[in-house]
Write an enzyme that holds these catalytic residues in place. Structure first.
Site, PDB file in Angstrom:
ATOM      1  N   VAL A   1       0.269  -1.367  -0.228  1.00  0.00           N
ATOM      2  CA  VAL A   1       0.003   0.129   0.093  1.00  0.00           C
ATOM      3  C   VAL A   1       1.261   1.030   0.180  1.00  0.00           C
ATOM      4  O   VAL A   1       0.585   1.896  -1.097  1.00  0.00           O
ATOM      5  CB  VAL A   1      -0.791  -0.211   0.973  1.00  0.00           C
ATOM      6  CG1 VAL A   1      -1.862   1.309   1.318  1.00  0.00           C
ATOM      7  CG2 VAL A   1      -1.656  -1.541   1.098  1.00  0.00           C
TER       8      VAL A   1
ATOM      9  N   GLU B   1     -10.682   6.572   5.031  1.00  0.00           N
ATOM     10  CA  GLU B   1     -11.907   6.507   3.834  1.00  0.00           C
ATOM     11  C   GLU B   1     -11.286   5.019   3.082  1.00  0.00           C
ATOM     12  O   GLU B   1     -12.055   4.314   3.530  1.00  0.00           O
ATOM     13  CB  GLU B   1     -11.074   7.440   2.975  1.00  0.00           C
ATOM     14  CG  GLU B   1     -12.403   7.104   1.123  1.00  0.00           C
ATOM     15  CD  GLU B   1     -13.383   7.492   1.725  1.00  0.00           C
ATOM     16  OE1 GLU B   1     -14.825   6.281   1.943  1.00  0.00           O
ATOM     17  OE2 GLU B   1     -14.534   8.658   2.077  1.00  0.00           O
TER      18      GLU B   1
ATOM     19  N   GLY C   1     -11.842   0.619   0.481  1.00  0.00           N
ATOM     20  CA  GLY C   1     -10.597   0.292  -0.085  1.00  0.00           C
ATOM     21  C   GLY C   1     -11.032   1.381  -1.036  1.00  0.00           C
ATOM     22  O   GLY C   1     -10.374   2.557  -0.728  1.00  0.00           O
TER      23      GLY C   1
ATOM     24  N   ILE D   1     -13.174   2.168  -3.064  1.00  0.00           N
ATOM     25  CA  ILE D   1     -14.370   2.297  -3.252  1.00  0.00           C
ATOM     26  C   ILE D   1     -15.137   3.439  -2.303  1.00  0.00           C
ATOM     27  O   ILE D   1     -14.507   3.878  -0.969  1.00  0.00           O
ATOM     28  CB  ILE D   1     -15.727   1.601  -2.727  1.00  0.00           C
ATOM     29  CG1 ILE D   1     -15.191   0.366  -3.047  1.00  0.00           C
ATOM     30  CG2 ILE D   1     -17.447   2.130  -3.382  1.00  0.00           C
ATOM     31  CD1 ILE D   1     -16.775  -0.627  -3.119  1.00  0.00           C
TER      32      ILE D   1
ATOM     33  N   GLY E   1      -3.207 -14.633  -5.457  1.00  0.00           N
ATOM     34  CA  GLY E   1      -2.782 -13.073  -4.331  1.00  0.00           C
ATOM     35  C   GLY E   1      -3.719 -12.667  -3.567  1.00  0.00           C
ATOM     36  O   GLY E   1      -3.467 -11.175  -3.529  1.00  0.00           O
TER      37      GLY E   1
ATOM     38  N   ASP F   1     -11.495  -9.632   8.955  1.00  0.00           N
ATOM     39  CA  ASP F   1     -11.436  -8.129   8.295  1.00  0.00           C
ATOM     40  C   ASP F   1     -13.125  -7.314   8.109  1.00  0.00           C
ATOM     41  O   ASP F   1     -12.733  -5.808   8.753  1.00  0.00           O
ATOM     42  CB  ASP F   1     -11.332  -8.178   6.157  1.00  0.00           C
ATOM     43  CG  ASP F   1     -10.481  -7.814   6.040  1.00  0.00           C
ATOM     44  OD1 ASP F   1     -10.189  -6.573   6.209  1.00  0.00           O
ATOM     45  OD2 ASP F   1     -11.973  -7.486   5.288  1.00  0.00           O
TER      46      ASP F   1
ATOM     47  N   LYS G   1     -14.226  -3.738   9.223  1.00  0.00           N
ATOM     48  CA  LYS G   1     -14.929  -2.758   8.937  1.00  0.00           C
ATOM     49  C   LYS G   1     -16.388  -1.879   8.894  1.00  0.00           C
ATOM     50  O   LYS G   1     -16.597  -1.301   9.680  1.00  0.00           O
ATOM     51  CB  LYS G   1     -15.028  -2.806   7.278  1.00  0.00           C
ATOM     52  CG  LYS G   1     -13.407  -3.385   6.733  1.00  0.00           C
ATOM     53  CD  LYS G   1     -13.723  -3.628   5.623  1.00  0.00           C
ATOM     54  CE  LYS G   1     -12.212  -4.394   4.313  1.00  0.00           C
ATOM     55  NZ  LYS G   1     -12.289  -4.527   3.499  1.00  0.00           N
TER      56      LYS G   1
ATOM     57  N   GLY H   1      -6.505  -3.636  -3.020  1.00  0.00           N
ATOM     58  CA  GLY H   1      -5.526  -3.829  -3.545  1.00  0.00           C
ATOM     59  C   GLY H   1      -4.879  -2.380  -3.631  1.00  0.00           C
ATOM     60  O   GLY H   1      -4.832  -1.614  -2.910  1.00  0.00           O
TER      61      GLY H   1
END
Length: 397
Positions: free
Chosen positions: A12, A124, A129, A131, A182, A196, A200, A296
Site C-alpha cells: 500500500v 476512507e 478500499g 470505493i 494473490g 476483516d 470494517k 489492492g
C-alpha cells in the site's frame, strides 16, 4: 508545497508513492498544491527505489520536522501504528490511514485528539478500499436518517463464494485458487473467519450511530462452514450466499458479520469476484449502493491519496464526528431474520412440525427449509425443544 511522510513502504505504501509520482499532474491539480514525499519510514532500505534517499528508520525525525504536515500510516496492525498516530496528532500533523484494525480499535481516541490539536484524522481507505464510502456517508447522505448500513466488505471471501457458486468449487478448492491468485494470504484467517469484515462494519456503524463498538462484542461468523449442499439449496430458491456485515442505528447500536442468503433481486446479490459493495438504507433517500474494487495497491492508494487531497483543499476541519466507545449494545439474541436451516433427513417430520410456516427446499439428502422471521433466541429455543442440531444455519437477508 505540502510535505508528507509515509509510514510503511509495503504494497500500500508503495502504491501511494507511485500514485503521487506518476499521477502528479492530476493529484496536484485536485489537491491545489505540489506534494513532496519527504520521508518514508520503514525497517528496510530500498536502494532501487526513486525514494531511496527519503527512507528513514527513526520516527522522531518525522515528528520533529515542522515541514511535514501530513503523515500517511499504512503499516497495518495496532502497534506501533497506535503510538505513531497519537504522537503525530499531538505534534500537530494530520494523519491518513488505510489501517482498519487501528481505526476499529482506537478511532474514537484519534478523532478526539485530532479535534484537540486542530488537525485531521481520515480513514476512507480503511473500509471500502478504493470505493468512496465514508466521505459520501458524512457529506452527502448524513442529513438523512440512516437506519442501516450493510455490505460485502471483504473481496477475498466474495471471490471464494463466487467460485463456489459459478464454478461449483468446494470451499477448500476456491480458497486455494484465491491464494494462488494473490487474493488470499497464506494465513487467510482474518478474511475467511470474518475478522476483516468485522473491523470494517464496526467503523461504518460508528459513523451512523456515533458509537464505536469493540470488535470483540460483535457477533462474527466466517464462511468456513458453508457446504456444497448449502450452495445448491440457495440456488434452488433464487439466492446466493454472501458474507455480509450489517450495522443498525436504533435505541442501542448493533452490528454483526455472518453469511446471508441474498435473494437475486437484491443489489448485493450481483456483487461478484473480488468486488465489494456498501448499501445505505436511509429516510427519505431510500436505498443506495456504492460498488467497486475493495482491495489492492491501486484501489487502496486511490482512497488514501483522495483523503490527502481533501486535507490539502479543505484544511484541517473536522472530518468525522467524535466517536464514543460503546459496550451497551442491542442483544444479539433479539436479532430477527428468516433462516435457512438444513438438518438430517431423518428429522424431517419433527422439523416441519416445529416450523409449520417454513418454505421447504427440495432435497434428496437433507431436510432443508427457510423459516419465517424470528429472533435468534426463538430459533435456538425451537431447535433445542426438538433436539435438533442443524447441519447448517444461515440467515436470509
Amino acid at each position: 508545497m505540502t510535505s508528507i511522510a509515509i509510514l510503511g513502504f509495503g504494497v500500500v505504501g508503495g502504491g501511494v508513492a507511485d500514485l503521487i509520482i506518476h499521477n502528479s499532474k492530476e493529484v496536484n491539480h485536485h489537491g491545489g498544491d505540489d506534494i513532496n514525499i519527504k520521508y518514508v519510514l520503514d525497517l528496510r532500505d530500498f536502494p532501487d527505489s526513486p525514494l531511496a534517499d527519503r527512507v528513514v528508520h527513526d520516527y522522531s525525525v518525522i515528528l520533529s520536522d515542522p515541514d511535514v504536515s501530513v503523515v500517511i500510516e499504512v503499516m497495518g496492525g495496532s502497534h506501533p501504528a497506535y503510538e505513531y498516530t497519537v504522537a503525530a496528532l499531538k505534534a500537530g500533523k494530520s494523519v491518513i490511514t488505510s489501517n482498519k484494525e487501528v481505526v476499529a480499535n482506537f478511532g474514537d481516541e484519534f478523532l478526539a485528539l485530532a479535534r484537540e490539536n486542530g488537525v485531521c484524522y481520515r480513514f476512507e481507505a480503511a473500509v471500502g478500499g478504493g470505493i468512496p464510502v465514508i466521505s459520501p456517508m458524512l457529506s452527502c447522505v448524513g442529513q438523512n436518517k440512516i437506519s442501516e448500513v450493510r455490505g460485502i466488505l471483504n473481496g477475498t471471501t466474495n471471490y471464494i463464494l463466487t467460485q463456489m457458486f459459478t464454478y461449483g468449487r468446494s470451499f477448500e478448492s476456491a480458497l486455494k485458487d484465491a491464494q494462488e491468485k494473490g487474493y488470499a494470504e497464506r494465513n487467510p484467517d482474518a478474511d475467511i473467519l470474518g475478522t476483516d469484515a468485522c473491523r470494517k462494519i464496526a467503523i461504518l456503524t460508528s459513523l451512523i450511530t456515533g458509537a464505536l463498538i469493540p470488535t470483540e462484542l460483535i457477533h462474527t461468523e466466517g464462511i468456513t462452514k458453508i457446504r456444497d449442499n448449502d450452495v445448491r439449496a440457495a440456488e434452488a430458491v433464487g439466492c446466493t450466499i454472501k458474507l455480509v456485515g450489517r450495522g443498525f442505528a436504533g435505541e442501542k447500536p448493533f452490528c454483526t458479520v455472518a453469511p446471508f442468503l441474498v435473494p437475486s433481486d437484491m443489489p448485493l446479490s450481483g456483487v461478484s469476484g473480488v468486488y465489494n459493495a456498501v448499501e445505505i438504507i436511509a429516510e427519505p433517500l431510500g436505498n443506495i449502493m456504492l460498488y467497486g474494487q475493495g482491495a489492492g495497491a491501486g484501489a487502496t492508494a486511490s482512497a488514501v491519496v483522495g483523503d490527502l487531497m481533501q486535507v490539502m483543499r479543505m484544511g484541517t476541519g473536522c472530518y468525522a464526528p467524535v466517536l464514543n466507545k460503546c459496550t451497551d449494545i442491542a442483544d444479539y439474541d433479539g436479532f430477527a431474520s428468516r433462516f435457512y436451516i438444513a438438518a438430517d433427513k431423518a428429522y424431517s417430520d419433527i422439523v416441519l412440525e416445529a416450523f409449520p410456516s417454513a418454505v421447504v427446499i427440495p432435497s434428496e439428502s437433507e431436510c432443508a427449509i427457510i423459516t419465517e422471521s424470528m429472533s435468534e433466541r426463538e430459533l435456538s429455543d425451537r431447535l433445542s425443544a426438538i433436539g435438533v442440531t442443524p447441519l447448517s444455519k444461515i440467515r436470509v437477508l
